[in-house]
Scaffold this active site. Structure first.
Site, short mmCIF file in Angstrom:
data_model
loop_
_atom_site.label_atom_id
_atom_site.label_comp_id
_atom_site.label_asym_id
_atom_site.label_seq_id
_atom_site.Cartn_x
_atom_site.Cartn_y
_atom_site.Cartn_z
N ASN A 1 0.87 -1.17 0.00
CA ASN A 1 0.00 0.00 0.00
C ASN A 1 0.91 1.22 0.00
O ASN A 1 1.48 1.59 1.03
CB ASN A 1 -0.89 -0.03 1.24
N ARG B 1 -2.66 -1.73 -3.58
CA ARG B 1 -3.86 -0.92 -3.42
C ARG B 1 -3.73 0.29 -4.33
O ARG B 1 -2.68 0.93 -4.37
CB ARG B 1 -3.95 -0.46 -1.97
N HIS C 1 -13.03 3.74 -0.16
CA HIS C 1 -13.06 2.67 0.84
C HIS C 1 -13.81 1.44 0.34
O HIS C 1 -14.38 0.68 1.12
CB HIS C 1 -13.74 3.15 2.16
N ARG D 1 -11.51 16.39 6.97
CA ARG D 1 -12.25 16.76 5.76
C ARG D 1 -13.69 17.12 6.10
O ARG D 1 -14.31 16.46 6.94
CB ARG D 1 -12.22 15.62 4.75
N GLU E 1 -8.37 -4.57 4.70
CA GLU E 1 -8.23 -4.29 3.27
C GLU E 1 -7.10 -5.12 2.66
O GLU E 1 -7.20 -5.59 1.53
CB GLU E 1 -7.96 -2.79 3.05
#
Ligand code: AMP
Length: 410
Positions: A6, A89, A178, A239, A383
């Site tokens: 990743n 990823r 996601h 965010r 993940e």
């Protein structure tokens, strides 16, 4: 061995799996790439080390990962050839990638084309694949996209009501993020409930530093809270989530902010941090709220309210709800946030049991009360494991069709 990489803007995380995915042999991270002092961590089971050293760029980060993997001290792999497949990823697959794919030149070109949609993320993902191709020549690479799971979202949910041709020409639409996490936990939830995935309407609440609320019907994503960038939906750590775009015109025209300043404010200074004025970390916010900090109480209220509202909206969109899933840092660890979100959702059939909610992490994923019509679950996300499953399936000719969580394609 299967290597999962990743590669982010300032970090490289890796996991080494046995070929049958029965065990993670090693994990590691090279962080703060390009900063005056970097951080390197490598673990083999409980044995491991972390050091601080300068990591000038991603190439240096890869060299450190190799050093750790090949280190005779840990005896994980003897040579690069021991790696039989590599899974990566990638954040943005645009409207091109509906599922995970084996990397070839065409895939790399398409990935580069998608960089405009995720300028902070995709270029780093590309560097990761290029470095893997250089250091492990001949080893197949698989790329797994955060956006791919959401490509099943119908037009009525992914279109913005802007001029149709303009948006179509320029790829402006809801993409969602996601997706790898939502795919993993929705399948995991069906396993826990011992019910066919195809029969379930679920809302997945991926509550981490980034937040996605996802409507998953019959195993397919049908609506999702994040939109075009990694920004929309409910407030996140830093965010803002959704707000009226008129605010941006006002900031630029009337308040004299530059677009860069607005972007920095919206992505880095908003969300929980902006509301609380204290932190983007939910643990800090909760602690301060308990001690009476009003701004932290407010940040929590806004966060919980927006999530609850989205759950209700998605239940309506799917025409019902069978399961509500909590995952990621906040979703897995904060019993009180889960409890606040589920308050007032009784009308939907969501009722949680305070005792099991408190111990959900210790092998009690189902936190619903006996009378609940909706199953509420706490499901740890993974993940990397989802990427490893796709990698094995796409690279192994004799792929075991019964391998956990079905096919790599959507
Ligand atoms: P993630 O992005 O999935 O790593 O999640 C990061 C978020 O999870 C941060 O806001 C953390 O504060 C939050 N988090 C982690 N552990 C806990 C906990 N025990 N209670 C509340 N929030 C937590």
């Amino acid at each position: 061995m299967i290597l999962i990489i990743n590669c982010g803007s300032s970090s490289l995380k890796y996991q080494l799996y046995r070929p049958d995915l029965s065990k993670v042999e090693a994990t590691g991270m090279v962080a703060r790439i390009g900063e005056p002092e970097g951080y390197v961590e490598h673990y083999v089971g409980r044995r491991g080390e972390h050091t601080r050293r300068k990591i000038p760029d991603h190439r240096a980060a890869f060299a450190m990962m190799m050093e750790n993997l090949l280190s005779p001290e840990y005896n994980v792999i003897g040579c690069p050839k021991a790696i039989t497949a590599i899974g990566h990823r990638a954040v943005h697959g645009g409207s091109v990638f509906f599922g995970s794919v084996l990397v070839d030149d065409q895939v790399m070109d398409a990935l580069r084309d998608c960089s405009a949609f995720a300028p902070l993320h995709n270029p780093c993902n590309i560097v990761g694949i290029e470095e893997a191709q250089r250091l492990f020549p001949g080893t197949p690479n698989v790329v797994v996209f955060d956006t791919a799971f959401h490509q099943t979202i119908p037009a009525k949910a992914h279109l913005y009501a802007l001029p149709y041709e303009f948006c179509a020409r320029n790829g402006i639409r809801r993409y969602g993020f996601h997706g790898t996490s939502c795919r993993y936990v929705s399948r995991s939830a069906a396993d826990i409930l011992n019910r066919p995935l195809e029969s379930l309407s679920m809302v997945v609440c991926h509550l981490g530093n980034g937040v996605t609320i996802d409507a998953v019907k019959g195993g397919r994503s049908v609506d999702t809270s994040i939109g075009f960038g990694t920004f929309g939906g409910v407030p996140m750590g830093t965010r803002a989530g959704d707000f009226d775009p008129a605010v941006i015109f006002h900031m630029v025209r009337e308040l004299g902010l530059s677009l860069d300043e607005v972007e920095t404010m919206c992505y880095r200074q908003s969300g929980l941090l902006g509301l609380s004025g204290l932190s983007n970390d939910m643990r800090v916010i909760q602690e301060a709220a308990e001690q009476g900090n009003d701004r932290c109480k407010l940040a929590l209220e806004v966060f919980v309210y927006q999530i609850r509202k989205t759950i209700g909206a998605y239940a309506a969109a799917m025409g019902g709800l069978d399961a509500l899933i909590f995952t990621a840092g906040i979703g897995e660890n904060s019993a009180s946030v889960r409890s606040m979100i589920c308050e007032n959702l009784e009308f939907l059939g969501v009722e949680i049991d305070a005792r099991t909610n408190a111990i959900a992490r210790n092998g009690h994923p189902n936190i619903s009360s006996a009378s609940a019509r909706v199953a509420t679950l706490v499901v740890p996300t993974d993940e990397e494991r989802m990427i490893a499953i796709d990698t094995v399936q796409l690279t192994s000719r004799e792929a075991d069709a019964s391998m956990e969580y079905g096919t790599a394609a959507q």
